[in-house]
Design an enzyme around this catalytic site. Structure first.
Site, PDB file in Angstrom:
ATOM      1  N   LYS A 232      20.845  19.830  55.454  1.00  0.00           N
ATOM      2  CA  LYS A 232      19.712  20.050  56.355  1.00  0.00           C
ATOM      3  C   LYS A 232      18.889  18.769  56.497  1.00  0.00           C
ATOM      4  O   LYS A 232      19.003  17.835  55.710  1.00  0.00           O
ATOM      5  CB  LYS A 232      18.815  21.173  55.838  1.00  0.00           C
ATOM      6  CG  LYS A 232      19.510  22.506  55.617  1.00  0.00           C
ATOM      7  CD  LYS A 232      20.024  23.109  56.911  1.00  0.00           C
ATOM      8  CE  LYS A 232      20.554  24.523  56.663  1.00  0.00           C
ATOM      9  NZ  LYS A 232      21.154  25.112  57.862  1.00  0.00           N
ATOM     10  N   ASN A 233      18.001  18.752  57.484  1.00  0.00           N
ATOM     11  CA  ASN A 233      17.116  17.593  57.653  1.00  0.00           C
ATOM     12  C   ASN A 233      16.333  17.315  56.382  1.00  0.00           C
ATOM     13  O   ASN A 233      16.121  16.158  56.012  1.00  0.00           O
ATOM     14  CB  ASN A 233      16.146  17.819  58.811  1.00  0.00           C
ATOM     15  CG  ASN A 233      16.831  17.824  60.157  1.00  0.00           C
ATOM     16  OD1 ASN A 233      17.947  18.326  60.302  1.00  0.00           O
ATOM     17  ND2 ASN A 233      16.175  17.270  61.169  1.00  0.00           N
TER      18      ASN A 233
END
Length: 376
Positions: free
Chosen positions: A195-196
């Site tokens: 994920k970011n």
């Protein structure tokens, strides 16, 4: 970079998790050393610190660290007393975890097709799906862009149902200037490594403005106890551990810069692929920023294009090749082929290109040149 077996080509990875650690190694190692010296591995000081920092980042009063994104959704539903006999509306075009959470609490997932341009849940479909059993709507902020939250919230308020934001792909996305995760009753985040904002393992977070709900969520994640050995309800073990919290607190400080890099990479893709072949892109949602957890293109020649890129040493991904309503696990819902035509259309045509903050200009150019070559 590694060489692809048998080709001698350098790989352009879909996601390169090894590229990030050297830049933050000192900060991460120091944060972990603090945890090791205190030995408060479960709901320790690092968890409390990260919860506070993340709440400020989202602009909410409360953030509750949990074990993963699926548990964030499950606990949110339980915290809102949604269960057997209830229905929850969610997009057909999402990862199966959104539906699994609804099933896990005994409620029924009700699917809605996506908008063919933005790929987000079609609000007109939400209105049509609501009935007396509907308790909640779960909009998914897909690929890093917000759902049409003004329209979703309007529908929810008219019908007096709650909104649970699935923000697993949207760390830092803003809608009308407000970070997602702070718009509905709760926001649910995943910190899966890709994920970011990714942990070095699993992790998740629930965000809310509601102090009473936050207290119940903290209770539910920790065996249903208010104090040790006093269990006021049947909870679960779904706690965020201190080591992951310490790592995430370090990485949170870098997230705005990483998101900015993703936006720059996306703009380069958009510029270089404009007018190439039959390539189409995810259309913007009005008043939403985009943090590009994924950069998705659509092509009628998706499978052949993916094979061409693989042969050229370029990794890609497909999100999602089998929609929820066509999965064996959800045949009991009674849906079939053709029920959600826009979702099925994208499932056959959507391709995700390499995207991570450390992606290099020459790598982007290599990807786009290979796509151009395919369409010659």
């Amino acid at each position: 970079m590694t060489a692809s077996q048998g080709t001698g080509l350098d790989i352009v990875p879909f996601v390169d998790l090894t590229a990030q650690y050297p830049a933050i190694q000192g900060e991460v190692d120091a944060a972990l050393r603090d945890v090791f010296e205190r030995c408060d591995f479960i709901l320790g000081r690092a968890v409390e610190a990260f919860e506070g920092a993340f709440a400020r980042f989202i602009g909410v009063e409360h953030a509750v660290g949990v074990s993963n994104g699926l548990d964030a959704l499950c606990l949110s539903l339980r915290g809102l007393s949604i269960g057997a006999g209830d229905e929850v509306i969610l997009p057909a075009n999402t990862y199966i975890a959104t539906a699994l959470a609804v099933s896990a609490v005994g409620a029924r997932p009700v699917l809605v097709d996506c908008d063919p341009s933005t790929f987000e849940m079609d609000v007109a479909g939400i209105e049509a799906a609501i009935n007396r059993r509907t308790r909640a709507i779960i909009p998914v902020h897909l690929a890093g862009q917000a759902a049409d939250m003004r329209s979703v919230m309007d529908v929810a308020q008219r019908h007096e149902v709650v909104v649970i934001e699935d923000a697993a792909q949207a760390h830092g996305t803003q809608y009308e200037g407000v970070p997602v995760g702070g718009l509905g009753a709760v926001g649910c985040f995943s910190f899966y490594p890709g994920k970011n904002l990714g942990a070095y393992g699993d992790g998740g977070m629930i965000t809310t403005h509601d102090a009473v709900l936050a207290a119940r969520l903290r209770q539910l994640r920790n065996y249903g106890q208010q104090v040790k050995y006093e269990h006021v309800e049947k909870g679960v073990n779904a706690r965020l551990d201190s080591m992951q919290a310490a790592i995430l607190n370090v990485k949170l400080r870098h997230l705005p810069a990483w998101n900015q890099a993703r936006e720059q990479h996306a703009q380069a893709y958009l510029d270089l692929l404009d007018g190439v072949g039959d390539i189409r892109f995810q259309s913007p949602v009005a008043n939403s920023t985009h943090v590009y957890h994924l950069f998705m293109i659509v092509s009628d020649h998706r499978d052949a294009l993916q094979a061409h890129l693989t042969a050229a040493g370029i990794q890609t991904g497909i999100h999602y090749p089998i929609p929820i309503h066509l999965q064996s696990a959800y045949q009991d819902l009674g849906y079939g082929p053709g029920d959600f035509p826009h979702t099925e259309y994208l499932a056959r045509r959507m391709l995700s290109l390499p995207m991570f903050p450390e992606l290099q200009e020459h790598q982007i150019k290599r990807v786009t040149t290979a796509i151009e070559t395919f369409f010659i």
